[in-house]
Design a protein around this motif. Structure first.
Motif, PDB file in Angstrom:
ATOM      1  N   SER A   1       9.389   0.200  11.605  1.00  0.00           N
ATOM      2  CA  SER A   1       9.895   1.575  11.700  1.00  0.00           C
ATOM      3  C   SER A   1       8.867   2.613  11.259  1.00  0.00           C
ATOM      4  CB  SER A   1      11.183   1.728  10.895  1.00  0.00           C
ATOM      5  OG  SER A   1      10.936   1.543   9.517  1.00  0.00           O
ATOM      6  N   ILE A   2       8.054   2.300  10.259  1.00  0.00           N
ATOM      7  CA  ILE A   2       7.157   3.322   9.722  1.00  0.00           C
ATOM      8  C   ILE A   2       5.916   3.544  10.584  1.00  0.00           C
ATOM      9  CG2 ILE A   2       5.782   1.910   8.129  1.00  0.00           C
ATOM     10  CD1 ILE A   2       6.141   4.282   6.111  1.00  0.00           C
ATOM     11  N   VAL A   3       5.374   2.487  11.179  1.00  0.00           N
ATOM     12  CA  VAL A   3       4.149   2.641  11.977  1.00  0.00           C
ATOM     13  C   VAL A   3       4.361   3.585  13.162  1.00  0.00           C
ATOM     14  CG1 VAL A   3       2.458   1.443  13.407  1.00  0.00           C
ATOM     15  CG2 VAL A   3       3.080   0.506  11.177  1.00  0.00           C
ATOM     16  N   PRO A   4       5.425   3.427  13.965  1.00  0.00           N
ATOM     17  CA  PRO A   4       5.629   4.385  15.062  1.00  0.00           C
ATOM     18  C   PRO A   4       5.809   5.829  14.576  1.00  0.00           C
ATOM     19  CG  PRO A   4       7.003   2.457  15.383  1.00  0.00           C
ATOM     20  CD  PRO A   4       6.405   2.346  14.023  1.00  0.00           C
ATOM     21  N   LYS A   5       6.476   6.009  13.446  1.00  0.00           N
ATOM     22  CA  LYS A   5       6.663   7.355  12.906  1.00  0.00           C
ATOM     23  C   LYS A   5       5.333   7.959  12.470  1.00  0.00           C
ATOM     24  CE  LYS A   5      11.356   6.430  11.299  1.00  0.00           C
ATOM     25  NZ  LYS A   5      12.197   6.195  10.100  1.00  0.00           N
ATOM     26  N   LEU A   6       4.474   7.143  11.865  1.00  0.00           N
ATOM     27  CA  LEU A   6       3.163   7.630  11.451  1.00  0.00           C
ATOM     28  C   LEU A   6       2.298   7.970  12.659  1.00  0.00           C
ATOM     29  CD1 LEU A   6       2.451   5.192   8.502  1.00  0.00           C
ATOM     30  CD2 LEU A   6       2.657   7.677   8.328  1.00  0.00           C
ATOM     31  N   LEU A   7       2.367   7.152  13.700  1.00  0.00           N
ATOM     32  CA  LEU A   7       1.587   7.425  14.908  1.00  0.00           C
ATOM     33  C   LEU A   7       2.075   8.679  15.631  1.00  0.00           C
ATOM     34  CD1 LEU A   7       0.971   3.841  16.283  1.00  0.00           C
ATOM     35  CD2 LEU A   7      -0.729   5.442  15.370  1.00  0.00           C
ATOM     36  N   LYS A   8       3.359   8.955  15.526  1.00  0.00           N
ATOM     37  CA  LYS A   8       3.886  10.186  16.118  1.00  0.00           C
ATOM     38  C   LYS A   8       3.389  11.400  15.318  1.00  0.00           C
ATOM     39  CE  LYS A   8       8.165  12.331  17.646  1.00  0.00           C
ATOM     40  NZ  LYS A   8       9.616  12.230  17.708  1.00  0.00           N
ATOM     41  N   MET A   9       3.324  11.255  14.004  1.00  0.00           N
ATOM     42  CA  MET A   9       2.873  12.326  13.122  1.00  0.00           C
ATOM     43  C   MET A   9       1.367  12.558  13.278  1.00  0.00           C
ATOM     44  SD  MET A   9       3.033  12.539   8.919  1.00  0.00           S
ATOM     45  CE  MET A   9       4.319  11.335   8.883  1.00  0.00           C
TER      46      MET A   9
ATOM     47  N   ALA B   1       7.828  12.627   4.979  1.00  0.00           N
ATOM     48  CA  ALA B   1       7.895  14.088   4.878  1.00  0.00           C
ATOM     49  C   ALA B   1       6.792  14.620   3.968  1.00  0.00           C
ATOM     50  CB  ALA B   1       9.270  14.518   4.374  1.00  0.00           C
ATOM     51  N   LYS B   2       6.548  13.947   2.850  1.00  0.00           N
ATOM     52  CA  LYS B   2       5.487  14.358   1.935  1.00  0.00           C
ATOM     53  C   LYS B   2       4.106  14.118   2.544  1.00  0.00           C
ATOM     54  CE  LYS B   2       7.715  13.404  -2.521  1.00  0.00           C
ATOM     55  NZ  LYS B   2       7.599  12.569  -3.731  1.00  0.00           N
ATOM     56  N   ALA B   3       3.958  13.011   3.255  1.00  0.00           N
ATOM     57  CA  ALA B   3       2.658  12.638   3.828  1.00  0.00           C
ATOM     58  C   ALA B   3       2.205  13.610   4.904  1.00  0.00           C
ATOM     59  CB  ALA B   3       2.724  11.226   4.391  1.00  0.00           C
ATOM     60  N   GLU B   4       3.147  14.244   5.573  1.00  0.00           N
ATOM     61  CA  GLU B   4       2.797  15.161   6.663  1.00  0.00           C
ATOM     62  C   GLU B   4       1.875  16.282   6.194  1.00  0.00           C
ATOM     63  OE1 GLU B   4       4.765  16.917  10.657  1.00  0.00           O
ATOM     64  OE2 GLU B   4       6.077  16.126   9.106  1.00  0.00           O
ATOM     65  N   ALA B   5       1.986  16.680   4.948  1.00  0.00           N
ATOM     66  CA  ALA B   5       1.133  17.742   4.410  1.00  0.00           C
ATOM     67  C   ALA B   5      -0.332  17.310   4.315  1.00  0.00           C
ATOM     68  CB  ALA B   5       1.633  18.163   3.030  1.00  0.00           C
ATOM     69  N   PHE B   6      -0.599  16.014   4.326  1.00  0.00           N
ATOM     70  CA  PHE B   6      -1.953  15.504   4.168  1.00  0.00           C
ATOM     71  C   PHE B   6      -2.570  15.010   5.477  1.00  0.00           C
ATOM     72  CE2 PHE B   6       0.176  15.163   0.091  1.00  0.00           C
ATOM     73  CZ  PHE B   6      -0.720  15.849  -0.713  1.00  0.00           C
ATOM     74  N   VAL B   7      -1.860  15.197   6.586  1.00  0.00           N
ATOM     75  CA  VAL B   7      -2.395  14.809   7.890  1.00  0.00           C
ATOM     76  C   VAL B   7      -3.417  15.850   8.323  1.00  0.00           C
ATOM     77  CG1 VAL B   7      -1.817  14.507  10.332  1.00  0.00           C
ATOM     78  CG2 VAL B   7      -0.307  13.587   8.579  1.00  0.00           C
ATOM     79  N   LYS B   8      -4.580  15.364   8.727  1.00  0.00           N
ATOM     80  CA  LYS B   8      -5.618  16.267   9.229  1.00  0.00           C
ATOM     81  C   LYS B   8      -5.266  16.654  10.658  1.00  0.00           C
ATOM     82  CE  LYS B   8      -9.249  13.981   6.613  1.00  0.00           C
ATOM     83  NZ  LYS B   8     -10.434  13.111   6.747  1.00  0.00           N
ATOM     84  N   ARG B   9      -5.232  17.933  10.922  1.00  0.00           N
ATOM     85  CA  ARG B   9      -4.936  18.454  12.244  1.00  0.00           C
ATOM     86  C   ARG B   9      -6.227  18.902  12.919  1.00  0.00           C
ATOM     87  NH1 ARG B   9       0.086  16.582  12.538  1.00  0.00           N
ATOM     88  NH2 ARG B   9       1.367  17.321  10.851  1.00  0.00           N
ATOM     89  N   PRO B  10      -6.343  18.696  14.226  1.00  0.00           N
ATOM     90  CA  PRO B  10      -7.548  19.169  14.915  1.00  0.00           C
ATOM     91  C   PRO B  10      -7.600  20.694  14.901  1.00  0.00           C
ATOM     92  CG  PRO B  10      -5.991  18.157  16.465  1.00  0.00           C
ATOM     93  CD  PRO B  10      -5.426  18.016  15.097  1.00  0.00           C
ATOM     94  N   VAL B  11      -8.804  21.218  14.784  1.00  0.00           N
ATOM     95  CA  VAL B  11      -9.006  22.665  14.787  1.00  0.00           C
ATOM     96  C   VAL B  11      -8.963  23.153  16.235  1.00  0.00           C
ATOM     97  CG1 VAL B  11     -10.596  24.528  14.198  1.00  0.00           C
ATOM     98  CG2 VAL B  11     -10.416  22.519  12.718  1.00  0.00           C
TER      99      VAL B  11
ATOM    100  N   ASN C   1      -7.365  10.336  11.164  1.00  0.00           N
ATOM    101  CA  ASN C   1      -6.666  10.198   9.895  1.00  0.00           C
ATOM    102  C   ASN C   1      -6.750   8.744   9.449  1.00  0.00           C
ATOM    103  OD1 ASN C   1      -5.155  12.811   9.228  1.00  0.00           O
ATOM    104  ND2 ASN C   1      -4.825  12.573  11.414  1.00  0.00           N
ATOM    105  N   ASP C   2      -7.003   8.541   8.171  1.00  0.00           N
ATOM    106  CA  ASP C   2      -7.082   7.209   7.585  1.00  0.00           C
ATOM    107  C   ASP C   2      -5.755   6.927   6.887  1.00  0.00           C
ATOM    108  OD1 ASP C   2      -7.943   4.785   6.469  1.00  0.00           O
ATOM    109  OD2 ASP C   2      -8.791   5.796   4.719  1.00  0.00           O
ATOM    110  N   ILE C   3      -4.976   6.008   7.446  1.00  0.00           N
ATOM    111  CA  ILE C   3      -3.671   5.678   6.878  1.00  0.00           C
ATOM    112  C   ILE C   3      -3.657   4.187   6.564  1.00  0.00           C
ATOM    113  CG2 ILE C   3      -1.190   5.606   7.276  1.00  0.00           C
ATOM    114  CD1 ILE C   3      -1.543   7.987   9.175  1.00  0.00           C
ATOM    115  N   ARG C   4      -3.199   3.856   5.365  1.00  0.00           N
ATOM    116  CA  ARG C   4      -3.143   2.449   4.946  1.00  0.00           C
ATOM    117  C   ARG C   4      -1.752   2.135   4.419  1.00  0.00           C
ATOM    118  NH1 ARG C   4      -9.082   1.856   2.171  1.00  0.00           N
ATOM    119  NH2 ARG C   4     -10.092   3.197   3.700  1.00  0.00           N
ATOM    120  N   LEU C   5      -1.291   0.963   4.785  1.00  0.00           N
ATOM    121  CA  LEU C   5       0.031   0.492   4.373  1.00  0.00           C
ATOM    122  C   LEU C   5      -0.085  -0.910   3.800  1.00  0.00           C
ATOM    123  CD1 LEU C   5       1.940   1.438   7.625  1.00  0.00           C
ATOM    124  CD2 LEU C   5       2.101   2.635   5.456  1.00  0.00           C
ATOM    125  N   CYS C   6       0.719  -1.190   2.810  1.00  0.00           N
ATOM    126  CA  CYS C   6       0.773  -2.538   2.261  1.00  0.00           C
ATOM    127  C   CYS C   6       1.821  -3.329   3.046  1.00  0.00           C
ATOM    128  CB  CYS C   6       1.149  -2.501   0.790  1.00  0.00           C
ATOM    129  SG  CYS C   6       1.296  -4.161   0.079  1.00  0.00           S
TER     130      CYS C   6
END
Length: 79
Positions: free
Chosen positions: A18-26, A66-76, A3-8
């Protein structure tokens, strides 16, 4: 399929600690890049995350996640 995630890191509406650990968990396979991504208009008004080609924003950091979770690519899963 990472997944390609970018933060300002200049955004005043999110806290990197706080956000980076949550994103890595997701999205544990995520490649998280930080730095200015030239989205200063919306960035100055509310929290946002750029994930897999989509800008996701919301009134709070948790709502963005919560909104971003819908755009996370999941492994098949193979059968």
């Amino acid at each position: 399929m990472a997944n390609d995630i970018r933060l300002c890191d200049e955004c005043n509406h999110i806290k990197m600690k706080s956000i980076v650990p949550k994103l890595l968990k997701m999205a544990p396979d995520a490649e998280i890049k930080t730095g200015c991504i030239s989205y200063c208009g919306p960035c100055g008004k509310r929290p946002f995350v750029y994930i897999n080609g989509r800008y996701i924003s919301g009134p709070t950091e948790d709502e963005v996640l919560a909104k971003a979770e819908a755009f996370v690519k999941r492994p098949v899963e193979k059968k």
